[in-house]
Motif scaffolding. Structure first.
Motif, short mmCIF file in Angstrom:
data_model
loop_
_atom_site.label_atom_id
_atom_site.label_comp_id
_atom_site.label_asym_id
_atom_site.label_seq_id
_atom_site.Cartn_x
_atom_site.Cartn_y
_atom_site.Cartn_z
N ALA A 69 0.86 -1.21 0.01
CA ALA A 69 -0.16 -0.06 -0.05
C ALA A 69 0.81 1.09 0.03
O ALA A 69 0.60 2.33 -0.76
N THR A 70 1.95 1.33 0.82
CA THR A 70 2.84 2.47 0.69
C THR A 70 3.49 2.89 -0.47
O THR A 70 3.33 3.84 -1.12
N ALA A 71 4.07 1.63 -1.22
CA ALA A 71 4.70 1.86 -2.54
C ALA A 71 3.87 2.16 -3.52
O ALA A 71 4.09 3.00 -4.49
N GLY A 72 2.43 1.82 -3.39
CA GLY A 72 1.22 2.08 -4.32
C GLY A 72 0.80 3.50 -4.06
O GLY A 72 0.52 4.22 -5.20
N ALA A 73 0.75 4.07 -2.78
CA ALA A 73 0.30 5.32 -2.63
C ALA A 73 1.17 6.34 -3.24
O ALA A 73 0.68 7.68 -3.56
N GLU A 140 -17.28 7.52 -0.30
CA GLU A 140 -16.43 8.39 -0.02
C GLU A 140 -15.03 8.27 -1.09
O GLU A 140 -15.01 7.02 -1.60
N SER A 141 -14.26 9.21 -1.28
CA SER A 141 -13.22 9.17 -2.13
C SER A 141 -12.07 8.10 -1.56
O SER A 141 -11.90 7.73 -0.54
N ARG A 142 -11.66 7.20 -2.61
CA ARG A 142 -10.65 6.15 -2.32
C ARG A 142 -9.27 6.41 -2.38
O ARG A 142 -9.06 7.22 -3.11
N GLN A 143 -8.56 5.74 -1.80
CA GLN A 143 -6.93 5.73 -1.98
C GLN A 143 -6.59 5.47 -3.27
O GLN A 143 -6.90 4.09 -3.66
N SER A 144 -5.81 6.07 -4.06
CA SER A 144 -5.26 5.54 -5.18
C SER A 144 -4.06 4.74 -5.15
O SER A 144 -3.29 5.18 -4.34
N PHE A 145 -3.74 3.90 -5.94
CA PHE A 145 -2.44 3.28 -5.91
C PHE A 145 -1.99 3.17 -7.32
O PHE A 145 -2.62 3.10 -8.22
N TYR A 146 -0.77 3.30 -7.46
CA TYR A 146 -0.14 3.39 -8.99
C TYR A 146 1.12 2.38 -8.95
O TYR A 146 1.40 1.83 -7.97
N ALA A 147 1.25 1.78 -10.12
CA ALA A 147 2.18 0.81 -10.38
C ALA A 147 3.39 1.29 -11.52
O ALA A 147 3.01 2.28 -12.43
N VAL A 179 -5.45 11.21 9.59
CA VAL A 179 -4.98 11.16 8.26
C VAL A 179 -6.04 10.08 7.66
O VAL A 179 -6.05 8.95 8.17
N GLU A 180 -6.73 10.70 6.45
CA GLU A 180 -7.71 9.62 5.81
C GLU A 180 -7.14 9.09 4.53
O GLU A 180 -7.64 8.11 3.94
N ARG A 181 -6.52 9.92 3.86
CA ARG A 181 -6.19 9.70 2.54
C ARG A 181 -5.12 10.45 2.07
O ARG A 181 -4.84 11.69 2.47
N VAL A 182 -4.29 9.95 0.91
CA VAL A 182 -3.21 10.79 0.46
C VAL A 182 -3.42 10.71 -1.19
O VAL A 182 -3.92 9.89 -1.76
N VAL A 183 -3.47 12.23 -1.63
CA VAL A 183 -3.60 12.39 -2.96
C VAL A 183 -2.58 12.94 -3.52
O VAL A 183 -1.89 14.11 -3.33
N LEU A 184 -2.00 12.39 -4.83
CA LEU A 184 -0.70 12.81 -5.39
C LEU A 184 -1.04 13.98 -6.36
O LEU A 184 -2.32 14.19 -6.74
N GLU A 185 -0.07 14.94 -6.84
CA GLU A 185 -0.42 15.88 -7.90
C GLU A 185 -0.84 15.30 -9.07
O GLU A 185 -2.04 16.05 -9.60
#
Length: 307
Positions: A69-73, A140-147, A179-185
């Protein structure tokens, strides 16, 4: 059976108890508070449990789920930052190696300044495991994950996002915020581009240029709590969404400052009022998202700090 369903083989509960030892339950409580894994129906404890996703089946434990989850967020995280203070030495490295062998993460040698490190990022299979394990959050808005890694020219910058988040989140939690969610640029910019192009959808004669007026753009920025400087919407490197005890919402917009920040670009970031963190984790100043607007700040002083 839905191929995205997550299955677990849970240990038998002992008589007279709720299952598991006190240390094990303590680990699960700690993992359940992690904002990056909170919405995932995946193992939280020390024992590995069976997991089945769309294109992978195997066993995971809580510490491995947290790494995924950390690497993906954050898209990419230096290996050493995946170790928490309470973890035993090298456990995080063993977890990463196992995840890599399972095809869930990718590791890449990298130099940060003169220090060699290893970067950890998700594979598409790893992201699929996370996306397939989401709980319904009721709209609710979900946490996005990236590959995968970001663009090579942005890698030196992106490798510092997690450290800035870690520092900022500790301060936010110290103020009693959750903290609820992290949103990248890139997620904020993607939403902005959808807004700009929405009037052009379905129009064959469209030139592809944004179909929004300056007033509409200013209104969109206001609704998304983003500043407009010299007619340009300013985006932070990452946004941390928080909740107060009374249920109210706060945000912290964070900018990672590198030696490449100069001139008008640096001035705009200072005026935006984002909380700024130095490339090695030192905080340069700025303000939290609560006091945005930039008035009263000496931009020349900020540029001097960045030179």
């Amino acid at each position: 059976m839905d191929p995205r369903e997550i299955e677990r083989d849970r240990p038998e509960m002992p008589r007279g108890g709720r299952g598991g030892s006190d240390p094990e339950r303590a680990v699960e409580r700690t993992e359940s508070r992690d904002p990056l894994t909170r919405e995932l129906s995946l193992p939280r404890g020390r024992a590995r449990e069976h997991v089945r996703s769309r294109d992978w089946e195997g066993e995971l434990r809580g510490s491995e789920v947290r790494i995924l989850a950390t690497a993906g967020a954050f898209r990419v995280v230096p290996m050493d930052e995946l170790r928490r203070p309470q973890d035993r030495p090298h456990v995080h490295r063993k977890d990463v190696e196992r995840l890599r062998a399972e095809g869930l993460v990718r590791t890449t040698p990298y130099f940060v300044g003169r220090r060699q490190t290893t970067l950890v990022s998700l594979t598409e299979r790893g992201r699929s495991v996370l996306d397939g394990a989401r709980r319904d959050r009721g709209g609710e808005s979900r946490q996005s994950f990236y590959a995968g890694l970001s663009k090579p020219r942005e890698l030196a910058h992106d490798t510092r996002l997690h450290a800035a988040y870690r520092d900022a989140s500790r301060k936010l939690e110290g103020r009693g915020l959750r903290v609820e969610r992290v949103v990248l640029e890139e997620e904020l910019k993607r939403e902005y581009q959808r807004f700009l192009q929405e009037p052009n959808r379905g129009r064959r004669e469209s030139s592809g240029r944004p179909g929004r007026t300056a007033e509409e753009i200013a209104r969109w920025a206001h609704n998304h709590e983003l500043p407009v400087i010299d007619d340009h919407v300013q985006f932070p490197d990452l946004r941390i969404e928080c909740e107060r005890d009374d249920g109210g919402r706060e945000i912290e917009d964070v900018e990672v400052v590198t030696p490449h920040y100069r001139g008008a670009h640096a001035a705009a970031k200072v005026s935006a009022g984002f909380t700024r963190y130095g490339a090695v984790g030192a905080r340069f100043g700025g303000s939290s998202g609560r006091g945005r607007g930039g008035r009263g700040r000496d931009v020349r002083l900020a540029e001097e700090m960045l030179s």
